[in-house]
Write an enzyme that holds these catalytic residues in place. Sequence first.
Site, PDB file in Angstrom:
ATOM      1  N   VAL A 245       0.413  -0.833  -0.379  1.00 13.28           N
ATOM      2  CA  VAL A 245      -0.343  -0.254   0.244  1.00 13.28           C
ATOM      3  C   VAL A 245       0.510   0.870  -0.338  1.00 13.28           C
ATOM      4  O   VAL A 245       2.064   0.987   0.610  1.00 13.28           O
ATOM      5  CB  VAL A 245      -1.115  -0.682   0.933  1.00 13.28           C
ATOM      6  N   CYS A 246       0.052   2.628  -0.137  1.00  9.12           N
ATOM      7  CA  CYS A 246       0.648   3.527  -0.577  1.00  9.12           C
ATOM      8  C   CYS A 246       1.517   3.994   0.862  1.00  9.12           C
ATOM      9  O   CYS A 246       1.712   3.279   2.425  1.00  9.12           O
ATOM     10  CB  CYS A 246       0.109   4.720  -0.073  1.00  9.12           C
ATOM     11  N   PRO A 247       2.728   4.246   0.792  1.00 10.88           N
ATOM     12  CA  PRO A 247       3.614   4.736  -0.275  1.00 10.88           C
ATOM     13  C   PRO A 247       4.898   4.017  -0.989  1.00 10.88           C
ATOM     14  O   PRO A 247       5.600   3.713  -2.520  1.00 10.88           O
ATOM     15  CB  PRO A 247       4.876   5.831  -0.313  1.00 10.88           C
TER      16      PRO A 247
ATOM     17  N   ASP B 281      -2.883  -1.748  -4.582  1.00 10.52           N
ATOM     18  CA  ASP B 281      -3.671  -1.022  -4.210  1.00 10.52           C
ATOM     19  C   ASP B 281      -3.543   0.387  -5.137  1.00 10.52           C
ATOM     20  O   ASP B 281      -3.467   0.878  -5.806  1.00 10.52           O
ATOM     21  CB  ASP B 281      -1.953   0.129  -3.432  1.00 10.52           C
TER      22      ASP B 281
END
Length: 112
Positions: free
Chosen positions: A47-49, A74
């Site tokens: 997931v981010c980042p 994501d």
Amino acid sequence: MTAGRNMQADTTGAEEARAPGNSDEPVAQSPVAQVPVALVVDAEGLVCPWPVLKARKALDTLASGAVIEVIATDPASYIDIPAFCDTAGHILLDQRRDGSRFVYRVRKGTGG
């Protein structure tokens, strides 16, 4: 951040294109599909980042003009990867959705 947004499926490239009127003859691939890929970045499950960080790290190892393919799951990557390309001077050649995966082709810019 943007994970709660609804993402509409982009079926571009999800199925093999066929010539109108003759389902046995495939249509020629787009020029982007024929661009050689130097590295494939697997960011599935991250997931981010992390998808952006992995893309940046991969691009840092390549010469300007090289192309990477980033595969992520994501939904935020659909916004994050293009924004990364814009701010870092790279070129987003293609972005598409393939089932639950998001696939990006990025050409390294001359700036870094």
